[in-house]
Enzyme design. Structure first.
Site: not given
Ligand code: FAD
Length: 533
Positions: A172, A102, A288
């Protein structure tokens, strides 16, 4: 879920090994072979590759050579160790943990390398995949949950609620992984009071760039602990995190108030977040804010809040003022506090300067409040509008310049271009809730605002949002507003150096210590050596 083609995977493993050996050539690698059991877990089928080549942003595409579907942390450790051991001088292939993908700019991608699907660990937790979600209590920590790095927060919520408990700090949207948000910070309306999610972790298991599985906490391997939190995936892969829990409330009073005057809006927000004691009964639990602008209905996909019958008068208010600022607050309650919560709110709201006739209140279950974005996601998915480009920009703005930001960005750039169709969030937080030893970077002021431009666009017009993002950042630069990026995305070392400021040296030192061959998360483009297998 991706299909597995073990035979293809097997050949791919051989291919990786051959390429690896030829890449390192004269350096005489130790030539360990990949453990047999990994072969079945490395997927190279088109479906796996395509899924790992894209993310929520739908802007960047990078094709990995393979996707690992680990069933236990040891699988990941074996892969990393194989990579580390097989070359003394250069990186044979990069490895990126991927949570839900994400990110919006390819941060979880690994061109020509291996993407580790962390959610696969969560799926295997019953069969040796390490920590699922286990709730415990200790005299020292109170209640806590040990949670796998690939677990999504929605599942953490569900599992902890069974014990009448819940984490205190959220995002969120709950369909993000624990490892993914801890690699950034994890922020939401609770951050002012409980700190970001990274401030609510007691301990982690992390696989470092040498393939070692280490437990870390403020007392044990503290340098690794602080590096990884907010560390953008650069120092290790989180396979378990110990998360602080508190008693879960049952319901919430959820209130929105509208303002036409920006300084009244921010004054009230800052007043409300100043009441932030952990045990303070008269504090809010969530603060917020968002912008309402003259395009589109008052409700956004992220939450339908305003009663339909009030839409016309809200729209007319917005038309009159062009921008209306919406304060959004929540107070939790349970059986013990249900008789006092309204009085508490009344006290908290005393002296606020919102437009008196524009106050809206809901009373919903705690879970429904936390999971509020899900409904919008499902609606957009059904309409085919979820999987579109998201040229998002998230920044932190120091409190001292927030009024200049309003004048120069909201009232000028955003309003005049009138292309903003997504949500724009704005809310303050207290720096004291952030731990400077961690890798996350925030402005150097006691209070700062997070501003989220959460746009959706078409596949052929996301560039105009990007241009707007660039222009507003240029405005800040020219006006001397020292913003820090959240979920950062920079193209060169100079920009990263600037982003980290005084933390850059330490960040580099930590990289050299925990991932000396720069194997991890090349999609962040911080240390990426751009090698492909
Ligand atoms: P990914 O996108 O898969 O990974 C993000 C990064 O972390 C990459 O560099 C990856 O290599 C690394 N990574 C992933 N897993 C691990 C692990 N286990 N160990 C070490 N590194 C790792 N963020 C907020 O803070 N607050 C919010 O309210 C919020 N709302 C969101 C709403 C939506 C609809 C979306 C799409 C995103 C939102 N985000 C928010 C952003 C979100 O927190 C970040 O994009 C986060 O990285 C997404 O988590 P993911 O599991 O998809 O990680």
């Amino acid at each position: 879920m991706a299909e597995n083609y073990p035979i293809v995977s097997y050949f791919m493993v051989i291919f990786i090994v051959i390429r690896l050996l030829s890449t390192v050539g004269k350096s005489k690698p130790s030539a360990h072979s990949l453990p047999d059991k990994l072969a079945d877990k490395l997927h190279t089928d088109l479906e796996s590759i395509i899924a790992a080549s894209a993310d929520f942003g739908n802007i960047v595409r990078e094709t990995p050579a393979a996707v690992l579907h680990p069933s236990c942390p040891e699988d990941i450790a074996a892969l990393v160790k194989f990579t580390y051991d097989n070359d003394n001088s250069s990186v044979p292939f990069a490895i990126a943990a991927r949570g839900r993908g994400h990110s919006v700019r390819g941060q979880a991608m690994a061109r020509g390398g291996v993407v580790v699907d962390m959610t696969s660990l969560a799926r295997h937790h019953g069969s040796g995949g390490g920590a699922a979600i286990a709730v415990s209590w200790s005299r020292q920590l109170g209640y806590y949950a040990d949670v796998g790095g690939g677990q999504i927060w929605r599942d953490v919520l569900e599992a902890t609620l069974r014990h009448g408990l819940a984490p205190v700090s959220w995002t969120d949207y709950l369909y993000l992984t624990v490892g993914g948000t801890l690699s950034n910070a994890g922020i939401s309306g609770q951050t002012f009071r409980y700190g970001p999610q990274i401030s609510n972790v007691y301990e982690m298991d992390v696989i470092t760039g040498t393939g070692e599985l280490m437990t870390c906490s403020p007392d044990e391997n503290p340098e690794l602990f602080y590096s990884v939190l907010g560390g953008l995936g650069q120092f290790g892969i989180i396979t378990r995190a110990r998360i602080a829990l508190d008693r879960a409330p049952k319901r919430v009073k959820w209130v929105r108030m509208l303002y036409s005057d920006f300084s009244a809006f921010t004054r009230d927000q800052e007043h409300l977040i100043s009441k932030n004691g952990r045990d303070q009964g008269d504090a809010l639990d969530y603060v917020e804010g968002l912008l309402l602008m003259h395009r589109g209905p008052p409700d956004s996909w992220r939450s339908s809040f305003f009663p339909l019958s009030d839409h016309p008068r809200i729209a007319s208010l917005v038309n009159r003022h062009k921008i209306v600022y919406c304060l959004e607050v929540v107070k939790y309650y349970d059986d013990l506090t249900q008789n006092t919560v309204n009085k508490d709110l009344e006290n908290l709201f005393q002296g606020l300067s919102h437009i008196p006739e524009f106050v809206f209140q809901k009373d919903v279950a705690y879970v429904d409040f936390l999971d509020r974005v899900r409904e919008g996601e499902l609606k957009l998915t059904a309409q085919g509008l979820w999987d579109v480009p998201h040229p998002w920009l998230n920044i932190f703005v120091p409190k001292s310049r927030i009024s200049d930001f309003n004048d120069g960005v909201f009232k000028s750039i955003i309003l005049k271009r009138s292309i903003t169709t997504g949500t724009v969030l704005i809310y303050p937080m207290n720096r004291s809730m952030w731990d400077d030893r961690m890798s996350a970077v925030v402005p150097d002021e006691d209070v700062f605002y997070t501003i989220g431009f959460l746009y959706s666009s078409g596949f052929d017009d996301w560039q105009q949002f990007d241009l707007q993002n660039k222009d507003l950042l240029s405005f800040c630069e020219d006006a001397g507003i020292e913003v820090k990026h959240y979920l950062p995305n920079f193209g060169n070392e100079q920009e990263w150096r600037r982003h980290f400021g005084s933390k850059w040296r330490l960040f580099r030192q930590r990289k050299a210590r925990f991932d000396p061959k720069m194997i991890f998360s090349p999609g962040q483009k911080i240390f990426n050596r751009n090698q492909s297998i």
